[in-house]
Scaffold this active site. Sequence first.
Site, short mmCIF file in Angstrom:
data_model
loop_
_atom_site.label_atom_id
_atom_site.label_comp_id
_atom_site.label_asym_id
_atom_site.label_seq_id
_atom_site.Cartn_x
_atom_site.Cartn_y
_atom_site.Cartn_z
N LYS A 52 0.69 -1.16 -0.03
CA LYS A 52 0.00 0.06 -0.10
C LYS A 52 0.87 1.29 0.07
O LYS A 52 2.00 1.31 0.33
CB LYS A 52 -0.93 0.05 1.17
CG LYS A 52 -1.88 -1.00 1.23
CD LYS A 52 -3.00 -0.81 0.13
CE LYS A 52 -4.18 -1.73 0.01
NZ LYS A 52 -5.14 -1.98 1.16
N ARG B 125 -4.20 -10.34 3.46
CA ARG B 125 -4.36 -10.19 2.04
C ARG B 125 -2.87 -9.58 1.39
O ARG B 125 -2.58 -8.89 1.57
CB ARG B 125 -5.47 -9.22 1.65
CG ARG B 125 -5.88 -9.27 0.11
CD ARG B 125 -7.15 -8.41 -0.08
NE ARG B 125 -7.51 -8.52 -1.49
CZ ARG B 125 -6.83 -7.72 -2.49
NH1 ARG B 125 -6.22 -6.56 -2.05
NH2 ARG B 125 -7.69 -7.84 -3.83
#
Length: 366
Positions: free
Chosen positions: A307, A342
Amino acid sequence: MTFTVITRGFKQEFERWTDALETANGLRPQLKSWFVDIRIFDGKSLVWMYSKLRAHPEYIGPGTYDRLGRLFMAEGQAANRSQWTIRGHQLNWGERTYLMGVLNVTPDSFSDGGRFNSVEAALEQARRLLRAKIDILDIGGQSTRPGAEQISLGEELNRVVPVIEAIRRDPDLDQAVISIDTTRAAVARAAIAAGADIINDISGATYEPDMLKVAAETKVPIILMHLRGTPETMQQMTDYDDLLGEMAEFLRQQIERAVAVGVPRQNICIDPGIGFAKTYGQNLEILRRLPDLAGLDCPILVGASRKSFIGWILDQPDPQQREWGTAAACAAAIAGGADILRIHSDSMVDVTRVADAIWRQPGQPL
């Protein structure tokens, strides 16, 4: 890990600290002699003892109180969260961390857009992930990166359904656990008909409330994520008075709505939505305070892989060069009690095994 309860004429092993302690306490009335005690061992270490001769009959070994207290809490939380059994695979919450491998069949996802947007490429990536012992394949046809525009329903169906069908036809992949990453009820229903096992909805079933009906009718687990706005607008909606409190309230409401339409509570997983309507600092706060969400009594999924907040810390604009930063974020999530991570690559498998050995299996050798 095993705990052994020992007293005169009695010796029994237990996997759970709470069971060992309950048994030891149950033996107290039988303790007639002042010169006999009841002991609990963690391996070879004495961690608890009861004796009539002691001024304070209950003894707990030095340095073990905090660890056993954490075990007691973890066991209590696990008792409220049933396992998921899917295609013969058991996901036992609290036992270890499970990995969800991202399989984006899109041309524009932030990390791997265009790499797997053909059936053949997607199948090869699925094989690679499963060989690495990834537990769940998360298939998505709509990019949710910041600023992503929504594609048509038909296009999303054409991207994901053929890949799911191909996996189910492949004898090496047909028993894989598949989640469908979508916010559309029609896509979820079609994906489940094609062979998907879990719904992963980044909107927390707010874009299309019928998503909850799909989960109830098909009896599949659903992952509800916290999000404000849409991928196009979410990064302008990061003003919170109480970040964790507001997130927890949103998730609590969605859990209640799901249960109200017939979704069993044990079929619900929550996701704090790292990177979705969150600033750099807010993402770090979520990781630091992840245990605050344990009170919702649902397994927790964390998706921090590659991210932008990791890129901000490392001054690394290329998402694929953020693996070491992702490893740190994954370890922090496991320390905070995440049940599913994830992730984008199989390099996180080893990271998870070591982090689990530290935080989920204390006292066990690697």
